[in-house]
Scaffold this motif. Structure first.
Motif, PDB file in Angstrom:
ATOM      1  N   SER A   4       9.126 -39.795  -0.265  1.00  0.00           N
ATOM      2  CA  SER A   4       8.860 -40.994  -1.053  1.00  0.00           C
ATOM      3  C   SER A   4      10.107 -41.511  -1.760  1.00  0.00           C
ATOM      4  CB  SER A   4       7.763 -40.699  -2.092  1.00  0.00           C
ATOM      5  OG  SER A   4       8.230 -39.713  -3.009  1.00  0.00           O
ATOM      6  N   ASN A   5      11.154 -40.700  -1.767  1.00  0.00           N
ATOM      7  CA  ASN A   5      12.400 -41.139  -2.420  1.00  0.00           C
ATOM      8  C   ASN A   5      13.550 -40.602  -1.589  1.00  0.00           C
ATOM      9  OD1 ASN A   5      14.321 -42.101  -4.127  1.00  0.00           O
ATOM     10  ND2 ASN A   5      13.818 -40.765  -5.854  1.00  0.00           N
ATOM     11  N   SER A   6      13.749 -41.167  -0.427  1.00  0.00           N
ATOM     12  CA  SER A   6      14.690 -40.645   0.567  1.00  0.00           C
ATOM     13  C   SER A   6      16.097 -40.529  -0.012  1.00  0.00           C
ATOM     14  CB  SER A   6      14.714 -41.581   1.787  1.00  0.00           C
ATOM     15  OG  SER A   6      15.659 -41.113   2.726  1.00  0.00           O
ATOM     16  N   GLY A   7      16.726 -39.395   0.300  1.00  0.00           N
ATOM     17  CA  GLY A   7      18.103 -39.190  -0.120  1.00  0.00           C
ATOM     18  C   GLY A   7      18.246 -38.392  -1.389  1.00  0.00           C
ATOM     19  N   THR A   8      17.143 -38.121  -2.088  1.00  0.00           N
ATOM     20  CA  THR A   8      17.233 -37.301  -3.301  1.00  0.00           C
ATOM     21  C   THR A   8      16.920 -35.855  -2.956  1.00  0.00           C
ATOM     22  OG1 THR A   8      14.909 -37.571  -3.896  1.00  0.00           O
ATOM     23  CG2 THR A   8      16.463 -39.257  -4.689  1.00  0.00           C
ATOM     24  N   LEU A   9      17.312 -34.960  -3.847  1.00  0.00           N
ATOM     25  CA  LEU A   9      17.067 -33.532  -3.646  1.00  0.00           C
ATOM     26  C   LEU A   9      15.878 -33.139  -4.502  1.00  0.00           C
ATOM     27  CD1 LEU A   9      18.210 -30.954  -2.294  1.00  0.00           C
ATOM     28  CD2 LEU A   9      19.506 -30.570  -4.390  1.00  0.00           C
ATOM     29  N   SER A  10      14.741 -32.868  -3.855  1.00  0.00           N
ATOM     30  CA  SER A  10      13.541 -32.571  -4.624  1.00  0.00           C
ATOM     31  C   SER A  10      13.341 -31.081  -4.848  1.00  0.00           C
ATOM     32  CB  SER A  10      12.309 -33.133  -3.908  1.00  0.00           C
ATOM     33  OG  SER A  10      12.156 -32.495  -2.646  1.00  0.00           O
ATOM     34  N   GLY A  11      13.953 -30.224  -4.061  1.00  0.00           N
ATOM     35  CA  GLY A  11      13.735 -28.782  -4.255  1.00  0.00           C
ATOM     36  C   GLY A  11      14.733 -27.947  -3.494  1.00  0.00           C
ATOM     37  N   ILE A  12      15.101 -26.827  -4.055  1.00  0.00           N
ATOM     38  CA  ILE A  12      15.985 -25.886  -3.366  1.00  0.00           C
ATOM     39  C   ILE A  12      15.390 -24.497  -3.489  1.00  0.00           C
ATOM     40  CG2 ILE A  12      18.107 -27.194  -3.754  1.00  0.00           C
ATOM     41  CD1 ILE A  12      18.736 -25.307  -6.029  1.00  0.00           C
ATOM     42  N   GLY A  13      15.702 -23.622  -2.538  1.00  0.00           N
ATOM     43  CA  GLY A  13      15.204 -22.247  -2.602  1.00  0.00           C
ATOM     44  C   GLY A  13      15.948 -21.349  -1.650  1.00  0.00           C
ATOM     45  N   LEU A  14      16.015 -20.036  -1.962  1.00  0.00           N
ATOM     46  CA  LEU A  14      16.657 -19.066  -1.092  1.00  0.00           C
ATOM     47  C   LEU A  14      15.801 -18.856   0.147  1.00  0.00           C
ATOM     48  CD1 LEU A  14      17.830 -16.449  -3.705  1.00  0.00           C
ATOM     49  CD2 LEU A  14      19.155 -18.243  -2.616  1.00  0.00           C
ATOM     50  N   LEU A  15      16.446 -18.701   1.276  1.00  0.00           N
ATOM     51  CA  LEU A  15      15.751 -18.665   2.561  1.00  0.00           C
ATOM     52  C   LEU A  15      15.809 -17.268   3.174  1.00  0.00           C
ATOM     53  CD1 LEU A  15      14.389 -20.137   4.946  1.00  0.00           C
ATOM     54  CD2 LEU A  15      16.673 -20.542   5.855  1.00  0.00           C
ATOM     55  N   PRO A  16      14.694 -16.556   3.252  1.00  0.00           N
ATOM     56  CA  PRO A  16      14.672 -15.314   4.029  1.00  0.00           C
ATOM     57  C   PRO A  16      14.470 -15.631   5.503  1.00  0.00           C
ATOM     58  CG  PRO A  16      12.536 -15.662   3.027  1.00  0.00           C
ATOM     59  CD  PRO A  16      13.405 -16.823   2.595  1.00  0.00           C
ATOM     60  N   GLU A  17      14.961 -14.758   6.359  1.00  0.00           N
ATOM     61  CA  GLU A  17      14.778 -14.969   7.793  1.00  0.00           C
ATOM     62  C   GLU A  17      14.738 -13.613   8.483  1.00  0.00           C
ATOM     63  OE1 GLU A  17      13.381 -16.495  10.362  1.00  0.00           O
ATOM     64  OE2 GLU A  17      14.331 -18.264   9.497  1.00  0.00           O
ATOM     65  N   ILE A  18      13.904 -13.510   9.549  1.00  0.00           N
ATOM     66  CA  ILE A  18      13.725 -12.251  10.284  1.00  0.00           C
ATOM     67  C   ILE A  18      14.687 -12.186  11.462  1.00  0.00           C
ATOM     68  CG2 ILE A  18      12.168 -11.007  11.838  1.00  0.00           C
ATOM     69  CD1 ILE A  18       9.912 -11.595  10.053  1.00  0.00           C
ATOM     70  N   GLY A  19      15.284 -11.020  11.630  1.00  0.00           N
ATOM     71  CA  GLY A  19      16.022 -10.690  12.840  1.00  0.00           C
ATOM     72  C   GLY A  19      15.541  -9.336  13.327  1.00  0.00           C
ATOM     73  N   ILE A  20      15.421  -9.157  14.641  1.00  0.00           N
ATOM     74  CA  ILE A  20      14.936  -7.882  15.195  1.00  0.00           C
ATOM     75  C   ILE A  20      15.920  -7.398  16.248  1.00  0.00           C
ATOM     76  CG2 ILE A  20      13.095  -6.740  16.501  1.00  0.00           C
ATOM     77  CD1 ILE A  20      11.090  -8.562  15.208  1.00  0.00           C
ATOM     78  N   SER A  43      19.202 -15.466   3.097  1.00  0.00           N
ATOM     79  CA  SER A  43      19.766 -15.232   1.773  1.00  0.00           C
ATOM     80  C   SER A  43      18.714 -14.931   0.727  1.00  0.00           C
ATOM     81  CB  SER A  43      20.573 -16.459   1.338  1.00  0.00           C
ATOM     82  OG  SER A  43      19.742 -17.610   1.364  1.00  0.00           O
ATOM     83  N   GLY A  44      17.441 -15.169   1.056  1.00  0.00           N
ATOM     84  CA  GLY A  44      16.364 -14.854   0.125  1.00  0.00           C
ATOM     85  C   GLY A  44      15.731 -13.516   0.451  1.00  0.00           C
ATOM     86  N   VAL A  45      14.896 -13.026  -0.459  1.00  0.00           N
ATOM     87  CA  VAL A  45      14.213 -11.755  -0.248  1.00  0.00           C
ATOM     88  C   VAL A  45      13.119 -11.934   0.793  1.00  0.00           C
ATOM     89  CG1 VAL A  45      12.819  -9.966  -1.328  1.00  0.00           C
ATOM     90  CG2 VAL A  45      14.739 -10.975  -2.567  1.00  0.00           C
ATOM     91  N   LEU A  46      13.131 -11.035   1.808  1.00  0.00           N
ATOM     92  CA  LEU A  46      12.130 -11.078   2.875  1.00  0.00           C
ATOM     93  C   LEU A  46      10.979 -10.157   2.501  1.00  0.00           C
ATOM     94  CD1 LEU A  46      11.229 -11.874   5.761  1.00  0.00           C
ATOM     95  CD2 LEU A  46      12.568  -9.925   6.597  1.00  0.00           C
ATOM     96  N   THR A  47       9.767 -10.712   2.480  1.00  0.00           N
ATOM     97  CA  THR A  47       8.578  -9.930   2.143  1.00  0.00           C
ATOM     98  C   THR A  47       7.662  -9.855   3.354  1.00  0.00           C
ATOM     99  OG1 THR A  47       8.702 -10.692  -0.149  1.00  0.00           O
ATOM    100  CG2 THR A  47       6.634  -9.702   0.574  1.00  0.00           C
ATOM    101  N   LEU A  48       7.399  -8.615   3.796  1.00  0.00           N
ATOM    102  CA  LEU A  48       6.420  -8.415   4.872  1.00  0.00           C
ATOM    103  C   LEU A  48       5.039  -8.497   4.263  1.00  0.00           C
ATOM    104  CD1 LEU A  48       8.157  -5.417   6.684  1.00  0.00           C
ATOM    105  CD2 LEU A  48       8.443  -7.857   7.096  1.00  0.00           C
ATOM    106  N   THR A  49       4.134  -9.247   4.909  1.00  0.00           N
ATOM    107  CA  THR A  49       2.831  -9.522   4.309  1.00  0.00           C
ATOM    108  C   THR A  49       1.730  -8.808   5.072  1.00  0.00           C
ATOM    109  OG1 THR A  49       2.629 -11.549   5.625  1.00  0.00           O
ATOM    110  CG2 THR A  49       3.602 -11.740   3.431  1.00  0.00           C
ATOM    111  N   GLY A  50       0.669  -8.515   4.349  1.00  0.00           N
ATOM    112  CA  GLY A  50      -0.475  -7.864   4.949  1.00  0.00           C
ATOM    113  C   GLY A  50      -0.367  -6.344   4.902  1.00  0.00           C
ATOM    114  N   ALA A  51      -1.516  -5.668   5.066  1.00  0.00           N
ATOM    115  CA  ALA A  51      -1.531  -4.208   5.050  1.00  0.00           C
ATOM    116  C   ALA A  51      -0.779  -3.638   6.242  1.00  0.00           C
ATOM    117  CB  ALA A  51      -2.979  -3.702   5.042  1.00  0.00           C
TER     118      ALA A  51
END
Length: 632
Positions: free
Chosen positions: A122-138, A173-181
Motif C-alpha cells: 500500500s506504500n511502495s518503496g517503504t520498509l515496513s518490516g525487517i527480521g533475521l532469516l533462518p534457513e535449512i541446509g541438509i 542468520s536467524g535462529v532455526l526452530t524445528l517444529t512439532g514433536a
C-alpha cells in the motif's frame, strides 16, 4: 507481498535479552513466573524513539527515546516471542523487526546481519518490516541435499538395516526452530524407513544437528520415501526424496593405502624416493559376497611403468572373503629425478568396479650432500669435505666469492673431499657440493666457507728500547686479522708465544738486561695461522750505573759509580742546574768507574749523571748527583 533479501547495512545493532524466570521487580516484589523480562540495548549509531515489544513500550531512563549506547528494561506478561517496533529519529522511518528470544541468551542484530524486507504494497518503496532469516541446509556424506531433490545412493542387502546420517544446518542468520514433536518425518512403511530425530529443536546460525534414517529393505527391490523437515523458515517445509535399493549379496573391492581408501582413478603418492622403496597396498572385500581377484592379470601401464614393479603378489588363490584383504607390495625404483607415475589395474568380480584402477606415483629424489665443511690448508689451498650420499657415484664441487654469489663448477670428486688449490692468500671462498648418480645430479648443498691462510710476514726486525724492552716490527700482511709473536733465547732454539698484536709491531717487555732475544712472527685470520717468519734478534740495553757520587778534590770534582756487567764504556754528563741540559763531558773505558772533572769555576755547583754503553747501545742515565767547587 514480496520478499527481498538485503544486508542490514549501517542501520541498527540491537541486543535483546529475555528471561522467563521470576526476577526482582525494581519497584518491589518479583515478576510472576512465566513472565519474560527483556533488556534492549541500542548499539547502533542512531537514536531511536517509541521502542516497543509487540506493542508494549519499553521504559527508558529519561524519555521514550532509546539513545545510542543506552539500555531499557521491560517486563512483558507473555511468552518471549514477538516483534520490535521503533522509529529512527534522524529520518522518522518506522521499522519492525520480528524476533524470537531463546532463554536468557543475548540476541544481536549487526550491521552485516542478513535480513529480509517485506514490501508494503500500500506504500511502495517503504520498509515496513525487517527480521533475521533462518534457513535449512541438509548434507550427508559430504553431499548437499537440494530442496525437493532425490537422494539415490542408499542401498543394502535385503533384510539388513542400513543407517544414513543426515545433518541439518542453519544456513541463515536467524535462529532455526524445528517444529512439532517429530520435526523430521518419512512417508511409507515404518518397517522400511524410520527416523531417529535430532537431539534438539533449536539451531543457531551456522549451527547443526544430525538425524538418522534407517533403511531396511524387505526384498531385492527399489523403495522410495519422502522426507519432510518442519521449521520456522519463511520458505516453509523442506522436503526431499530418498530412492533406496535392496540388493543381493555382492563383493565390493576397496583399495586401501594404510587406512585411507583409494578411490577409482585416485592417486597414491609414494613421495620422495632416493634409490628404491616399497609400499604395501591392501585390496579389501568390503562387500557381502566373496571377492575374486585375477592376480595374473594385474597390470602396470604408462610412460613411467618401468620405474614401478610388483615386489610381491598375494599368494592366495585370488578369493578374498567378506571383510578380509590381501596385500599388494609395489616397488618404486626411480629412473630419473622428478615425478614419475603409472596406472595399476586390478581385475575382479565387483561389477561396479570390474577393473579397480588407481595411479601410483613417486618423486625420484637424490639428496644433496650434508655436513659440508671447509678448512684452509695453506695460503693457497682449502679442503672441502662432506658426508657420503647413498647411491652417489661422484660429487661436483662449486665455488663462489660470496654467500649469495654465482657458484661456478670447479671440479668432480670420486670421494667425499676435495682440495682446492691455486687460491689467493687471506681470501674467503664459498663452496657447495652436489651428488651425482646414474639418474642425474642432486640439488646443491647448503654453502660452507673458509678463508685461506695469510702470507708469512716479511721485513721482521727487532730493536732494543731499554734494559727490559725490545720492539719487533714487520711488514703488514693482506688478509691478516692479527699477528702472533714468538721468542727464543738462542738462535734456532725453542720458540714460545710472546704475545699477539693487531698491528705490524709488538713491544716485548719484562726482559732481562743485556740479554739477546730471538723472534719470529706469524700472521693469523679465519683460515688459520701462517708459517713463521725468518728469525730476527736484539739485545736488551744495559741498566744505568748505580752508586753514583760526586766529591770535590784539589784538582776538581771526582765522579764515581758502580761497575755495570757487560759495559764496555761509561759516559759522563754534566749540567749547571738540576733540571737543566746535560751535556756529555767525558768517557771512560770499562773497568774504570771514576772520572775527574777539571777546569771548573771556583765556588760553583755542578750536577752529574752517568750511563753505561756496549754494542746494544747506551743505557738510560743514572740518577743525578752534585758537588760544589772550593771558593777562591
Amino acid at each position: 507481498m514480496k520478499k527481498i533479501f538485503v544486508s542490514f547495512a549501517a542501520m541498527t545493532a540491537l541486543v535483546l535479552v529475555g528471561c522467563n524466570q521470576p526476577t526482582d521487580d525494581p519497584n518491589g516484589g518479583t515478576t510472576p513466573a512465566g513472565a519474560a523480562t527483556f533488556t534492549i540495548k541500542n548499539e547502533s549509531s542512531y537514536d531511536l524513539s517509541d521502542v516497543k515489544w509487540s506493542g508494549v513500550s519499553f521504559a527508558s531512563p529519561d524519555s521514550s527515546d532509546l539513545l545510542k549506547g543506552t539500555a531499557s528494561k521491560k517486563e512483558v506478561m507473555e511468552v518471549a516471542q514477538g516483534y520490535l517496533t521503533f522509529t529512527r529519529k534522524d529520518n522518522g522511518i518506522n521499522l519492525r523487526a520480528s524476533l524470537l528470544t531463546i532463554d536468557d541468551s543475548p540476541f544481536t542484530i549487526l550491521n552485516t546481519t542478513l535480513v529480509f524486507e517485506v514490501g508494503n504494497e500500500s506504500n511502495s518503496g517503504t520498509l515496513s518490516g525487517i527480521g533475521l532469516l533462518p534457513e535449512i541446509g541438509i548434507e550427508y556424506n559430504d553431499n548437499i541435499v537440494v530442496k525437493n531433490d532425490t537422494v539415490s545412493t542408499i542401498e543394502t542387502i535385503a533384510a539388513i538395516p542400513k543407517q544414513t546420517v543426515f545433518t541439518l544446518k542453519n544456513t541463515g542468520s536467524g535462529v532455526l526452530t524445528l517444529t512439532g514433536a517429530a520435526p523430521v518425518s518419512v512417508s511409507g512403511s515404518a518397517e522400511i524407513f524410520s527416523v531417529t530425530q535430532p537431539a534438539g529443536s533449536i539451531i543457531a546460525p551456522a549451527g547443526s544437528l544430525p538425524f538418522t534414517i534407517t533403511f531396511t529393505p524387505q526384498a531385492v527391490d527399489t523403495y522410495t520415501t519422502t522426507v519432510t523437515v518442519k521449521s520456522n523458515t519463511p520458505s516453509g517445509d523442506f522436503t526431499f526424496t530418498i530412492t533406496a535399493n535392496g540388493t543381493e549379496p555382492k563383493p565390493i573391492i576397496t583399495i586401501l593405502n594404510g587406512t585411507s581408501e583409494v578411490l577409482q582413478n585416485g592417486t597414491v603418492d609414494m613421495g620422495n624416493v632416493t634409490l628404491s622403496e616399497t609400499l604395501d597396498i591392501a585390496v579389501k572385500n568390503t562387500g557381502t559376497a566373496p571377492l575374486t581377484i585375477n592376480w595374473d592379470a594385474i597390470t602396470i601401464t604408462g610412460v613411467d611403468a618401468a620405474a614401478f614393479s610388483f615386489d610381491s603378489l598375494p599368494s592366495d588363490s585370488g578369493t578374498i572373503s567378506v571383510g578380509n584383504y590381501s596385500t599388494l607390495r609395489i616397488r618404486y625404483t626411480p629412473s630419473t629425478i622428478g615425478i614419475q607415475s603409472a596406472v595399476i589395474s586390478v581385475l575382479n568380480n565387483d561389477l561396479s568396479r570390474y577393473s579397480a584402477v588407481f595411479t601410483i606415483k613417486g618423486t625420484g629424489y637424490f639428496p644433496a650432500p650434508s655436513s659440508i665443511t671447509a678448512s684452509a690448508d695453506s695460503t693457497d689451498s682449502i679442503t672441502v669435505s662432506w658426508s657420503a650420499v647413498t647411491g652417489a657415484g661422484s660429487y661436483k664441487v662449486y665455488r663462489a666469492t660470496s654467500p649469495d654469489g654465482t657458484y661456478t663448477f670447479i671440479a668432480t670428486s670420486a670421494t667425499t673431499s676435495y682440495t682446492n688449490t691455486g687460491l689467493s692468500a687471506g681470501t674467503a671462498y664459498y663452496y657447495k657440493v652436489s651428488a651425482v648418480s646414474t639418474y642425474g645430479e642432486s640439488v646443491q648443498s647448503s654453502y660452507t666457507t673458509a678463508k685461506t691462510k695469510p702470507e708469512t710476514p716479511t721485513g721482521v726486525s727487532a730493536a732494543s728500547l731499554s734494559a727490559s724492552e725490545i720492539q719487533i716490527t714487520w711488514n703488514s700482511v693482506g688478509g691478516a686479522s692479527s699477528y702472533k709473536v714468538y721468542r727464543a733465547t738462542s738462535s734456532g732454539g725453542t720458540y714460545t708465544s710472546a704475545g699477539t698484536s693487531s698491528t705490524a709491531s709488538y713491544t716485548n717487555t719484562g726482559l732481562n738486561s743485556n740479554t739477546v732475544y730471538y723472534y719470529k712472527v706469524s700472521a693469523y685470520n679465519d683460515g688459520g695461522e701462517s708459517v713463521l717468519s725468518s728469525e730476527t734478534s736484539a739485545t736488551t740495553k744495559l741498566t744505568p750505573p748505580t752508586g753514583v757520587s760526586a766529591v770535590v778534590s784539589s784538582s776538581g770534582i771526582v765522579v764515581s759509580w758502580n761497575s755495570v756487567t757487560g759495559a764496555t764504556e761509561y759516559r759522563i754528563y754534566r749540567s749547571t742546574s738540576s733540571g737543566g741540559t746535560y751535556s756529555q763531558i767525558g768517557t771512560t773505558s770499562s773497568p774504570a768507574t771514576t772520572y775527574t772533572n777539571t777546569g771548573l769555576t771556583a765556588g760553583t755547583r755542578y750536577y752529574y749523571r752517568v750511563s753505561a754503553y756496549n754494542n746494544a747501545g747506551e743505557s738510560t742515565q743514572s740518577t743525578t748527583v752534585y758537588a760544589t767547587t772550593i771558593p777562591a
